[in-house]
Write an enzyme that holds these catalytic residues in place. Sequence first.
Site, PDB file in Angstrom:
ATOM      1  N   SER A  92       0.802  -1.220   0.000  1.00 24.35           N
ATOM      2  CA  SER A  92       0.000   0.000   0.000  1.00 24.35           C
ATOM      3  C   SER A  92       0.833   1.267   0.000  1.00 24.35           C
ATOM      4  O   SER A  92       0.312   2.346  -0.244  1.00 24.35           O
ATOM      5  CB  SER A  92      -0.916   0.023   1.236  1.00 24.35           C
ATOM      6  OG  SER A  92      -0.139   0.009   2.418  1.00 24.35           O
ATOM      7  N   CYS A  93       2.125   1.155   0.257  1.00 22.77           N
ATOM      8  CA  CYS A  93       2.957   2.350   0.357  1.00 22.77           C
ATOM      9  C   CYS A  93       4.260   2.140  -0.363  1.00 22.77           C
ATOM     10  O   CYS A  93       4.988   1.197  -0.065  1.00 22.77           O
ATOM     11  CB  CYS A  93       3.232   2.687   1.823  1.00 22.77           C
ATOM     12  SG  CYS A  93       4.352   4.076   2.042  1.00 22.77           S
TER      13      CYS A  93
END
Length: 288
Positions: free
Chosen positions: A121-122
């Site tokens: 997600s990052c």
Amino acid sequence: MGRATDRRTVVRIDVDGDGSVRRRPDTLSAEEPFEIRVGPAGPGRRAPLAVTMRTPGDDLDLALGFLFTEGVIRSADDVLTAQLCAGTDQPNTYNVVDVVLAADVPPPVTDPSRNFYTTSSCGVCGKASIDAIRTRSVHPVADDPMRVSPRVLAGLPDRLRERQRAFERTGGLHAAAIFDADGELLAIREDVGRHNAVDKVIGWALRAGRVPLAGHLLMVSGRASFELTQKAWMAGLPLLAAVSAPSTLAVDLAEEAGMTLVGFLRGTSMNVYTGADRITHPSPVPAA
């Protein structure tokens, strides 16, 4: 090799229907760790540079796209070989890629305090400072004369969704695609991570000799974050379009780069946050 999807048994509960509870198979997006090792030619093991959680598939594109958008390499010629390795998993999942750099390419810093560990997600969580993520592009996208019509842009989300084969089975994958100014799809990649999908499609362009991607645009299925804007700039893309919202940093970076940033591209409407002059329209843009 790992698979992009896998099957699991779930308990299906229907609250609004007949209240039934039953077991059934469900298709999920696969998520596995992927380690990128980089170093010069010669005997010995290349040093680990990055670990990301990704959906298996197009892994060499992912590795090259990551190295390019992080400024480790400047072209495909900077890589002598890139080879998937079995790693230590049982059974072998080929979750490691070994990248041999050309002799004139300086090896990247592998100090653990500035590691490149990322999650699905990052794309920048492992960086030690904000300065470490402001990789500058050598491509002057502000000078790109590309123009695209709102009608072409409005049709891109449907064209993207039509080609998201794994998403149709799982509902859990992001997509990134490169289009030309007429809306022709050149390439699409899917992944559980937004930044991985972008790295995969940019890695494809790098291997195909298409970088810089002047006159083209990047379409993403989620939001437009700082790291996705940075990756688009690194690839020389003058326009980034997203079906969801951008962040403030994404808008600031697009403004700095001279890039057009389009968000909330849904149905027949969109928000143009920067570079509105690239969007052709018969009506004048209202003054600020």
